[in-house]
Scaffold this motif. Sequence first.
Motif, short mmCIF file in Angstrom:
data_model
loop_
_atom_site.label_atom_id
_atom_site.label_comp_id
_atom_site.label_asym_id
_atom_site.label_seq_id
_atom_site.Cartn_x
_atom_site.Cartn_y
_atom_site.Cartn_z
N ALA A 99 0.81 -1.21 0.00
CA ALA A 99 0.00 0.00 0.00
C ALA A 99 0.85 1.27 0.00
N GLN A 100 2.11 1.18 0.42
CA GLN A 100 2.93 2.38 0.53
C GLN A 100 3.58 2.78 -0.80
N PHE A 101 3.52 1.92 -1.80
CA PHE A 101 4.12 2.23 -3.10
C PHE A 101 3.05 2.73 -4.07
N LYS A 102 3.19 3.97 -4.54
CA LYS A 102 2.22 4.53 -5.48
C LYS A 102 2.44 4.00 -6.89
N ALA A 103 3.67 3.67 -7.23
CA ALA A 103 3.98 3.18 -8.57
C ALA A 103 5.08 2.12 -8.50
N TYR A 104 5.25 1.40 -9.61
CA TYR A 104 6.25 0.34 -9.67
C TYR A 104 7.65 0.90 -9.44
N GLU A 105 7.88 2.15 -9.93
CA GLU A 105 9.19 2.79 -9.75
C GLU A 105 9.50 3.02 -8.27
N ASP A 106 8.46 3.32 -7.48
CA ASP A 106 8.66 3.50 -6.04
C ASP A 106 9.08 2.18 -5.39
N TYR A 107 8.48 1.09 -5.88
CA TYR A 107 8.82 -0.25 -5.38
C TYR A 107 10.29 -0.56 -5.69
N ASP A 109 12.66 1.66 -6.25
CA ASP A 109 13.51 2.58 -5.48
C ASP A 109 13.73 2.09 -4.05
N SER A 110 12.75 1.36 -3.52
CA SER A 110 12.89 0.87 -2.14
C SER A 110 14.03 -0.13 -2.00
N LYS A 111 14.48 -0.70 -3.12
CA LYS A 111 15.56 -1.68 -3.09
C LYS A 111 16.89 -1.10 -3.56
N VAL A 112 16.88 0.19 -3.91
CA VAL A 112 18.10 0.88 -4.32
C VAL A 112 18.73 1.53 -3.10
N THR A 113 20.03 1.31 -2.90
CA THR A 113 20.74 1.87 -1.75
C THR A 113 21.52 3.12 -2.15
N PRO A 114 21.87 3.97 -1.18
CA PRO A 114 22.73 5.13 -1.48
C PRO A 114 24.05 4.73 -2.12
N MET A 115 24.57 3.56 -1.74
CA MET A 115 25.82 3.09 -2.32
C MET A 115 25.65 2.79 -3.82
N ASP A 116 24.46 2.25 -4.20
CA ASP A 116 24.18 1.99 -5.61
C ASP A 116 24.23 3.29 -6.41
N LEU A 117 23.57 4.31 -5.88
CA LEU A 117 23.52 5.60 -6.58
C LEU A 117 24.90 6.26 -6.65
N PHE A 118 25.70 6.05 -5.63
CA PHE A 118 27.04 6.64 -5.60
C PHE A 118 27.89 6.09 -6.74
N TYR A 119 27.82 4.77 -6.97
CA TYR A 119 28.68 4.16 -7.99
C TYR A 119 28.06 4.23 -9.38
N ARG A 141 6.62 -5.96 -13.25
CA ARG A 141 5.65 -4.87 -13.24
C ARG A 141 4.22 -5.42 -13.19
N GLU A 142 3.96 -6.49 -13.93
CA GLU A 142 2.62 -7.09 -13.94
C GLU A 142 2.26 -7.67 -12.57
N GLU A 143 3.21 -8.37 -11.96
CA GLU A 143 2.97 -8.95 -10.63
C GLU A 143 2.73 -7.86 -9.60
N PHE A 144 3.49 -6.76 -9.71
CA PHE A 144 3.32 -5.65 -8.78
C PHE A 144 1.92 -5.05 -8.89
N GLU A 145 1.48 -4.77 -10.12
CA GLU A 145 0.17 -4.17 -10.33
C GLU A 145 -0.94 -5.08 -9.82
N GLU A 146 -0.78 -6.39 -10.02
CA GLU A 146 -1.79 -7.35 -9.57
C GLU A 146 -1.89 -7.38 -8.05
N LYS A 147 -0.75 -7.42 -7.38
CA LYS A 147 -0.76 -7.48 -5.91
C LYS A 147 -1.19 -6.15 -5.30
N LYS A 148 -0.84 -5.06 -5.93
CA LYS A 148 -1.26 -3.77 -5.43
C LYS A 148 -2.78 -3.61 -5.54
#
Length: 317
Positions: A99-107, A109-119, A141-148
Amino acid sequence: MTVGLLRPTQVLDLHPRPWKQDGTQRSSMETTITAKLFHPSVHKSLPEHTPGKRQSDHMGYDTNSVWLQCNAVVIAAFNNTDAERTERSTAVRFRDSMAQFKAYEDYLDSKVTPMDLFYLKSRELARKLVEHGHKGTVLSREEFEEKKAAAQAAKSNALYNRSRPVTLASAGKELKDNFLKALAEREEANRSGKMTSVIFIRDHNTLGQEVSGYIDYAHRLKTQDFEPYFSGKKRLMPGRSDLCYYNWKTQVSTSGSSPNFEVIYDDPNGLLFKNKRDKKILNVDPLSGPGEDSNRTFLQSDLYIHVVIYDHNIRTV
């Protein structure tokens, strides 16, 4: 799981043997729990129970026998492994997190770390790596939309059910027994979620076997029609699907959490129930307080040998 336990009035061996009646060896935890339940420090000298006799006049016998008989069901709970409990809690957390993810991109982003962005220097590239499984298993993306969509539907149904008028099974019934009156007084609060009550019952089943157990009243109201109970056509009795159940004749015991309560059977203080909404503990030991926002009511009933109701009030913010 069948365990050879003695009745409270037959406690002779204060140091339980490491072997069960079926010849298999008890686990160290089972032996420890059994020793605790039947140690002389947790019970007094109890009078012999008279078959067919209803509520005992000796309150000391009632409270102690309730604790001893009900805690006996904790032995069955050792079938629930830590892995099983972890799997269930993980599934609940995952469902709630959708429920906390408005879009698939937010989902992603939740798995991206600051270290990933740094490199990587690019959020889009980091998302692509996550989506293609380089950071572990992720939903497509399809599985995310279905579960959301499923999570949103469940939330909408819950809000709709809360807004609907509550239909009471006890409405219009002329109730004479104290137990049925107590259930009627608590029905609306348990149906609406303002209160969650746990009912302890000890009596004989249709086969004449003495059974005891704890019932999640709010959960039973949602899964059963209570009109036959309030009209006197059926008797409310504990069963294997309830929070705790023990048959003193067959020595069959079961234990399992409900949508409202988690059964805690390995606590040094004995059997406890943890409310899943506010995380507060309900203590069923008659020698201790029932816990914060909880009350214990002993009832005199013509329908059962022994009845106790534990009410846990849910505070609203």
